[in-house]
Design a protein around this motif. Structure first.
Motif, PDB file in Angstrom:
ATOM      1  N   TRP A   1       0.842  -1.205   0.000  1.00 39.99           N
ATOM      2  CA  TRP A   1       0.000   0.000   0.000  1.00 39.99           C
ATOM      3  C   TRP A   1       0.880   1.258   0.000  1.00 39.99           C
ATOM      4  O   TRP A   1       1.703   1.453   0.870  1.00 39.99           O
ATOM      5  CB  TRP A   1      -0.926  -0.025   1.217  1.00 39.99           C
ATOM      6  N   HIS A   2       0.746   2.082  -1.035  1.00 38.23           N
ATOM      7  CA  HIS A   2       1.499   3.332  -1.204  1.00 38.23           C
ATOM      8  C   HIS A   2       3.006   3.114  -1.371  1.00 38.23           C
ATOM      9  O   HIS A   2       3.791   4.051  -1.167  1.00 38.23           O
ATOM     10  CB  HIS A   2       1.250   4.290  -0.033  1.00 38.23           C
ATOM     11  N   ALA A   3       3.417   1.931  -1.726  1.00 35.46           N
ATOM     12  CA  ALA A   3       4.850   1.688  -1.972  1.00 35.46           C
ATOM     13  C   ALA A   3       5.233   2.215  -3.350  1.00 35.46           C
ATOM     14  O   ALA A   3       4.466   2.120  -4.311  1.00 35.46           O
ATOM     15  CB  ALA A   3       5.155   0.201  -1.885  1.00 35.46           C
TER      16      ALA A   3
ATOM     17  N   ARG B   1      -2.221  -7.140  -6.939  1.00 36.33           N
ATOM     18  CA  ARG B   1      -2.617  -6.382  -8.143  1.00 36.33           C
ATOM     19  C   ARG B   1      -3.600  -5.251  -7.822  1.00 36.33           C
ATOM     20  O   ARG B   1      -3.389  -4.095  -8.224  1.00 36.33           O
ATOM     21  CB  ARG B   1      -3.238  -7.334  -9.161  1.00 36.33           C
ATOM     22  N   ASP B   2      -4.672  -5.536  -7.102  1.00 34.09           N
ATOM     23  CA  ASP B   2      -5.695  -4.519  -6.839  1.00 34.09           C
ATOM     24  C   ASP B   2      -5.136  -3.374  -6.001  1.00 34.09           C
ATOM     25  O   ASP B   2      -5.472  -2.207  -6.220  1.00 34.09           O
ATOM     26  CB  ASP B   2      -6.900  -5.147  -6.145  1.00 34.09           C
ATOM     27  N   THR B   3      -4.288  -3.693  -5.022  1.00 31.18           N
ATOM     28  CA  THR B   3      -3.698  -2.649  -4.183  1.00 31.18           C
ATOM     29  C   THR B   3      -2.789  -1.750  -5.009  1.00 31.18           C
ATOM     30  O   THR B   3      -2.822  -0.518  -4.865  1.00 31.18           O
ATOM     31  CB  THR B   3      -2.895  -3.273  -3.025  1.00 31.18           C
ATOM     32  N   ILE B   4      -1.992  -2.350  -5.871  1.00 30.86           N
ATOM     33  CA  ILE B   4      -1.108  -1.563  -6.733  1.00 30.86           C
ATOM     34  C   ILE B   4      -1.928  -0.637  -7.624  1.00 30.86           C
ATOM     35  O   ILE B   4      -1.591   0.537  -7.826  1.00 30.86           O
ATOM     36  CB  ILE B   4      -0.210  -2.490  -7.571  1.00 30.86           C
ATOM     37  N   ASP B   5      -3.033  -1.143  -8.156  1.00 33.04           N
ATOM     38  CA  ASP B   5      -3.895  -0.321  -9.009  1.00 33.04           C
ATOM     39  C   ASP B   5      -4.515   0.837  -8.237  1.00 33.04           C
ATOM     40  O   ASP B   5      -4.812   1.892  -8.812  1.00 33.04           O
ATOM     41  CB  ASP B   5      -5.019  -1.179  -9.610  1.00 33.04           C
ATOM     42  N   SER B   6      -4.709   0.650  -6.922  1.00 33.31           N
ATOM     43  CA  SER B   6      -5.356   1.681  -6.096  1.00 33.31           C
ATOM     44  C   SER B   6      -4.385   2.715  -5.559  1.00 33.31           C
ATOM     45  O   SER B   6      -4.813   3.767  -5.054  1.00 33.31           O
ATOM     46  CB  SER B   6      -6.081   1.017  -4.920  1.00 33.31           C
ATOM     47  N   ASN B   7      -3.082   2.438  -5.626  1.00 26.61           N
ATOM     48  CA  ASN B   7      -2.098   3.381  -5.097  1.00 26.61           C
ATOM     49  C   ASN B   7      -2.172   4.714  -5.829  1.00 26.61           C
ATOM     50  O   ASN B   7      -2.402   4.764  -7.042  1.00 26.61           O
ATOM     51  CB  ASN B   7      -0.684   2.805  -5.222  1.00 26.61           C
ATOM     52  N   ASP B   8      -1.963   5.809  -5.080  1.00 29.13           N
ATOM     53  CA  ASP B   8      -1.998   7.142  -5.676  1.00 29.13           C
ATOM     54  C   ASP B   8      -0.871   7.330  -6.683  1.00 29.13           C
ATOM     55  O   ASP B   8      -1.052   7.947  -7.729  1.00 29.13           O
ATOM     56  CB  ASP B   8      -1.887   8.215  -4.581  1.00 29.13           C
ATOM     57  N   GLN B   9       0.312   6.816  -6.357  1.00 29.44           N
ATOM     58  CA  GLN B   9       1.453   6.897  -7.257  1.00 29.44           C
ATOM     59  C   GLN B   9       1.598   5.591  -8.035  1.00 29.44           C
ATOM     60  O   GLN B   9       1.048   4.568  -7.641  1.00 29.44           O
ATOM     61  CB  GLN B   9       2.747   7.180  -6.482  1.00 29.44           C
TER      62      GLN B   9
END
Length: 272
Positions: free
Chosen positions: A60-62, A82-90
């Motif tokens: 998350w946010h990495a 995958r889903d967390t990476i897609d949700s990251n702001d950056q």
């Protein structure tokens, strides 16, 4: 400030972790995910990093995610995060340190356009003397690649290679520390067989090999030239070298590296 997530707290994961901390990355900016909570606590106590048992929570946010798990776990981990990476702001870069798993296999497990790379490392990262071969994926931007290289340079040297050469890199760099340790072990034992005690034999062997590697790196001469410089006609060294050649040392290394590269290819094929 770069936030790094390391998925997998085994030998390679810890080697990368230790190298990054020694290289100046603040422990609070490093997150480590490991399935065993006990191992996570061990790494947290040793390095002061944040630890998780959930890979998705760790990324998350990495900014950069390093996958340091066994090859057969890579695709599953990618699907989990995958889903967390897609949700990251950056935009999060994902780097696999596993043998055999292709960029294509990684792309298929992630959303389209995710920036990825493959890296073949070796364990001397632990003491910031690692060698990391880097192959960028097609969606990895120049700034993202530079960010990854900067992190990896904290743990050793970074060598850019085409993906088609990564199986060979696995054979001559990724797995090669084990070959060297075997050679060192054999030399120490040979010294003991000649009457030296273990401590003295180890000190002599380690010192000699460290000096030989320093000469190779600092003089710019080829291994063949340096070997010839030590080999006086009809002397002790040439007698030893003749015995090694008759024992097929060169052939043994050719066969060993070929077996290693072949196994790396097989792992990749099994994951397709």
């Amino acid at each position: 400030m770069t936030t790094v997530a390391i998925i997998g707290g085994g030998k390679i994961g810890e080697a990368l972790l230790a190298g990054l901390v020694a290289g100046g990355v603040h422990p609070h900016d490093i997150r480590v995910a490991n399935r065993r909570a006990e191992r996570g606590r061990e790494l947290s106590n040793r390095y002061g990093v944040k630890v998780f048992t959930d890979s998705a929570e760790a990324v998350w946010h990495a900014d950069v995610v390093f996958l340091c798990v066994k090859p057969h776990h890579i695709v599953g981990v990618l699907e989990d995060i995958r889903d967390t990476i897609d949700s990251n702001d950056q935009e999060t870069s994902v780097v696999s340190l596993a043998a055999g798993i292709t960029l294509r296999a990684m792309e298929e497990a992630l959303s389209a356009g995710t920036p990825i790379a493959r890296v073949m490392p070796n364990t001397p990262m632990l003491v910031r003397k690692g060698v990391c071969a880097l192959t960028p994926g097609r969606h990895l931007g120049a700034e993202q690649e530079a960010q990854i290289i900067k992190l990896l340079q904290m743990v050793g040297v970074v060598v850019p290679v085409a993906e088609k050469h990564l199986d060979a890199v696995t054979a001559v760099a990724g797995s090669s520390p084990a070959y060297m340790y075997l050679v060192v072990e054999a030399m120490i034992d040979s010294g003991i067989a000649l009457g030296l005690d273990y401590a003295t034999s180890r000190q002599l062997v380690e010192g000699s090999l460290a000096g030989a590697m320093a000469m190779l790196q600092e003089t710019g001469q080829s291994p063949a030239e340096l070997r010839a410089n030590v080999s006086s006609p009809a002397g002790t060294t040439i007698a030893a070298l003749r015995s090694l050649e008759e024992s097929g040392v060169r052939g043994a290394f050719f066969r060993a590296t070929d077996a290693c590269a072949k196994r790396s290819r097989e792992i990749g094929q099994q994951m397709q």
